[in-house]
Each structure stands twice: as structure tokens, then as C-alpha cells.
Scaffold this motif. Structure first.
Motif, PDB file in Angstrom:
ATOM      1  N   ALA A 255       0.121   2.115   5.552  1.00 27.76           N
ATOM      2  CA  ALA A 255       0.721   2.123   4.217  1.00 27.76           C
ATOM      3  C   ALA A 255       2.168   1.674   4.385  1.00 27.76           C
ATOM      4  O   ALA A 255       2.799   1.941   5.418  1.00 27.76           O
ATOM      5  CB  ALA A 255       0.652   3.518   3.598  1.00 27.76           C
TER       6      ALA A 255
ATOM      7  N   ALA B 155       0.909   5.449   0.237  1.00 27.71           N
ATOM      8  CA  ALA B 155       0.141   6.643   0.631  1.00 27.71           C
ATOM      9  C   ALA B 155       0.598   7.851  -0.180  1.00 27.71           C
ATOM     10  O   ALA B 155       1.777   8.213  -0.157  1.00 27.71           O
ATOM     11  CB  ALA B 155       0.327   6.917   2.128  1.00 27.71           C
TER      12      ALA B 155
ATOM     13  N   THR C 143       0.847  -1.183   0.000  1.00 27.47           N
ATOM     14  CA  THR C 143       0.000   0.000   0.000  1.00 27.47           C
ATOM     15  C   THR C 143       0.887   1.240   0.000  1.00 27.47           C
ATOM     16  O   THR C 143       1.837   1.321   0.786  1.00 27.47           O
ATOM     17  CB  THR C 143      -0.920  -0.001   1.241  1.00 27.47           C
ATOM     18  OG1 THR C 143      -1.721  -1.178   1.206  1.00 27.47           O
ATOM     19  CG2 THR C 143      -1.825   1.221   1.266  1.00 27.47           C
TER      20      THR C 143
ATOM     21  N   VAL D 223      -3.420   4.616  -1.275  1.00 31.28           N
ATOM     22  CA  VAL D 223      -4.401   5.279  -0.408  1.00 31.28           C
ATOM     23  C   VAL D 223      -4.172   6.784  -0.546  1.00 31.28           C
ATOM     24  O   VAL D 223      -3.039   7.260  -0.537  1.00 31.28           O
ATOM     25  CB  VAL D 223      -4.331   4.817   1.067  1.00 31.28           C
ATOM     26  CG1 VAL D 223      -4.817   3.382   1.195  1.00 31.28           C
ATOM     27  CG2 VAL D 223      -2.934   4.956   1.654  1.00 31.28           C
TER      28      VAL D 223
ATOM     29  N   ILE E 210      -9.261   4.665  -1.854  1.00 37.04           N
ATOM     30  CA  ILE E 210      -8.347   3.551  -2.104  1.00 37.04           C
ATOM     31  C   ILE E 210      -8.430   3.245  -3.594  1.00 37.04           C
ATOM     32  O   ILE E 210      -9.518   2.997  -4.117  1.00 37.04           O
ATOM     33  CB  ILE E 210      -8.705   2.307  -1.276  1.00 37.04           C
ATOM     34  CG1 ILE E 210      -8.653   2.653   0.218  1.00 37.04           C
ATOM     35  CG2 ILE E 210      -7.763   1.148  -1.602  1.00 37.04           C
ATOM     36  CD1 ILE E 210      -8.944   1.482   1.137  1.00 37.04           C
TER      37      ILE E 210
ATOM     38  N   TYR F 261       0.340   7.483   8.232  1.00 34.77           N
ATOM     39  CA  TYR F 261      -0.082   6.205   7.645  1.00 34.77           C
ATOM     40  C   TYR F 261       1.093   5.240   7.518  1.00 34.77           C
ATOM     41  O   TYR F 261       0.966   4.046   7.811  1.00 34.77           O
ATOM     42  CB  TYR F 261      -0.742   6.429   6.275  1.00 34.77           C
ATOM     43  CG  TYR F 261      -2.219   6.748   6.397  1.00 34.77           C
ATOM     44  CD1 TYR F 261      -3.183   5.774   6.201  1.00 34.77           C
ATOM     45  CD2 TYR F 261      -2.642   8.034   6.742  1.00 34.77           C
ATOM     46  CE1 TYR F 261      -4.530   6.054   6.335  1.00 34.77           C
ATOM     47  CE2 TYR F 261      -3.982   8.333   6.885  1.00 34.77           C
ATOM     48  CZ  TYR F 261      -4.926   7.343   6.683  1.00 34.77           C
ATOM     49  OH  TYR F 261      -6.259   7.619   6.833  1.00 34.77           O
TER      50      TYR F 261
END
Ligand code: PRT
Ligand code: MG
Length: 216
Positions: free
Chosen positions: A66, A7, A5, A50, A39, A60
Motif C-alpha cells: 500500500a 491500507a 493503494t 485494501v 480490495i 503493508y
């Protein structure tokens, strides 16, 4: 399957990070500017983005919500960088953090006379350290929105803000009087993710690093 993930904030950081992600083979499925999704998937099933406020990106990544992110040095300085590995200066979203005053305010003599200055900013830590190092007494006023308005409305004598073209200062009869720091955005990485997801995360970091070096 393990996932990654990333950010990112909308606007200049997203726009300037896109080519770097592309170099790592990552293409967002949607544009956060027009989509309301927070997202966003990518062409790679194991990679998602994200969309966060610029000041939230380090948080995050710090807490592992993230694995990777992009944040300005201004934001990282205020956050403190706990839990973050910062392997690459991406050289994007560049500007300067500066002290600015209204045209006509004699900042030099106010400082020389040891006057207490009211300074509005959202960069409390950077501003506190800057004026402390110069031995200037200040009352800092924390703002969240346009700092340029503060001296015009009588809220403050000076501001600490980011300047790129200087157009915003000029349009509001303000001028920069001191440089605090040069700003660019950094890649930030969750330290645990770097160890536990190394096979996914490390190739992304390396591809971005190569792309930054090609652009330099
Ligand atoms: O908009 P939001 O309130 O969500 O936050 P934000 O304004 O911080 O977001 P964004 O996306 O504008 O900025 C993200 C990051 O970009 C910042 O954290 C900086 O690291 C970087 N960056 C680079 C800048 C600028 N240049 C910049 N010029 N961030 C803000 N500005 C603003 C500045 O605050 C001032 O109001 O632009 C205005 C001055 O620009 P000029 O060109 O008129 O000098
Ligand atoms: Mg903005």
C-alpha cells in the motif's frame, strides 16, 4: 496508469477516515463492514483501498503493498515505523494507553516494595519501556485479545491497554492508575511511493492535511 493503494482497517479507523478521504475526492465504492471484499475500489479509477487488520497497516505500507495507510500511534510504536513517512496526525480514533489494575489491588505499595508484577498486554514495547523508566520490575505476558480479562482471571496483576470512555474498565471492576501515552491515528506513507508517485500521492496528502486543519 499509475495507481494508489490505501491500507485501512475496518471499524473506527475506517469510519473516521472517510470524511478525510472525501476531502481528497475519494469515495469508497463499497462499505467494508458489509462487503466481504478485501480490495475496494473508489470513485477514482486510480485509487483503491485494501482492508487490513489495524496492526498490519504499517507492514503493508512499509513494504509498498500500500502507498498510504492509517494507523494508531499504539500500533506504530510497536511496529517501529521503519520505511514509513508519517506526515500527519489525523487526530482521529483518539484514546489513552494506560496501566489498569483491579479495584482493591494496592498498586502503589506493590511498586514501593519493589514487588515483581505480572502485566498482560498486547503493547510489549510500550509497556516494557514504561515500566523500565519507572524502575518497576515486571513480567510481561503477551495477549492478543481482551486484556481486561487477565486480572479478573488471575493471569496478571495489571494490564496495559487503551482507554477511551473508561466504560470497559468500569464494567470489569478495573481502574486506570497511570497514563503511558496519548493515542491518535497517523497518516502513513511509503517513502519510495512518495518519490515515485509524487504527482498522485502529494495532492491526497495535502487535501487530508487541509481537512484535518479545518477540523482542528
Ligand atoms: O479489533 P481488532 O482485534 O482487529 O483490533 P483493534 O481492537 O485494535 O481494532 P480497533 O479498530 O478497535 O482499533 C483500531 C485503533 O483504534 C487502535 O489501534 C487505536 O489506535 C484506536 N482506538 C481508539 C482504540 C480505542 N480508541 C479503544 N477504546 N482501540 C481500541 N479500543 C478498545 C480498548 O482496547 C478497550 O478494549 O476499546 C476498549 C476500551 O474502550 P472504552 O471506551 O470502554 O474505554
Ligand atoms: Mg477492536
Amino acid at each position: 496508469m499509475s495507481t494508489v493503494t490505501i491500507a485501512l482497517s475496518k471499524g473506527r479507523i475506517f469510519d473516521e477516515t472517510l470524511p478525510l478521504l472525501a476531502a481528497a475526492g475519494i469515495e469508497p465504492a463499497e462499505n467494508p463492514e458489509t462487503s466481504r471484499k478485501l480490495i475496494i475500489g473508489t470513485n477514482r479509477p486510480e485509487v483503491r483501498l485494501v482492508i487490513v487488520r489495524p496492526t498490519d497497516a504499517p507492514t503493508y505500507v512499509q513494504y509498498g503493498a500500500a502507498d498510504l495507510g492509517v494507523a494508531g500511534r499504539d500500533v506504530l510504536y510497536e511496529h517501529g515505523g521503519d520505511g514509513l513517512y508519517q506526515p500527519i496526525d489525523l487526530r482521529i480514533a483518539r484514546c489513552k494507553m494506560m496501566v489498569a489494575i483491579p479495584e482493591g489491588f494496592d498498586y502503589e505499595s506493590a511498586v514501593r516494595q519493589g514487588n515483581r508484577l505480572r502485566v498482560a498486554t498486547k503493547y510489549m514495547r510500550a509497556a516494557r519501556e514504561h515500566f523500565a523508566a519507572k524502575g518497576v520490575h515486571v513480567d510481561l505476558i503477551k495477549l492478543y485479545g481482551s486484556m481486561e480479562l487477565a486480572p479478573l482471571s488471575g493471569l496478571a496483576d495489571a494490564i496495559v491497554d487503551l482507554v477511551s470512555t473508561g466504560n470497559t474498565l468500569r464494567a470489569n471492576n478495573l481502574k486506570a492508575v497511570e497514563d503511558i501515552m496519548a493515542i491518535s491515528s497517523r497518516l502513513i506513507v511509503n517513502q519510495a511511493a512518495l518519490k515515485l508517485k509524487r504527482s498522485l500521492v502529494q495532492p491526497i496528502i495535502e487535501a487530508i492535511d487541509q481537512a484535518v486543519k479545518r477540523n482542528a
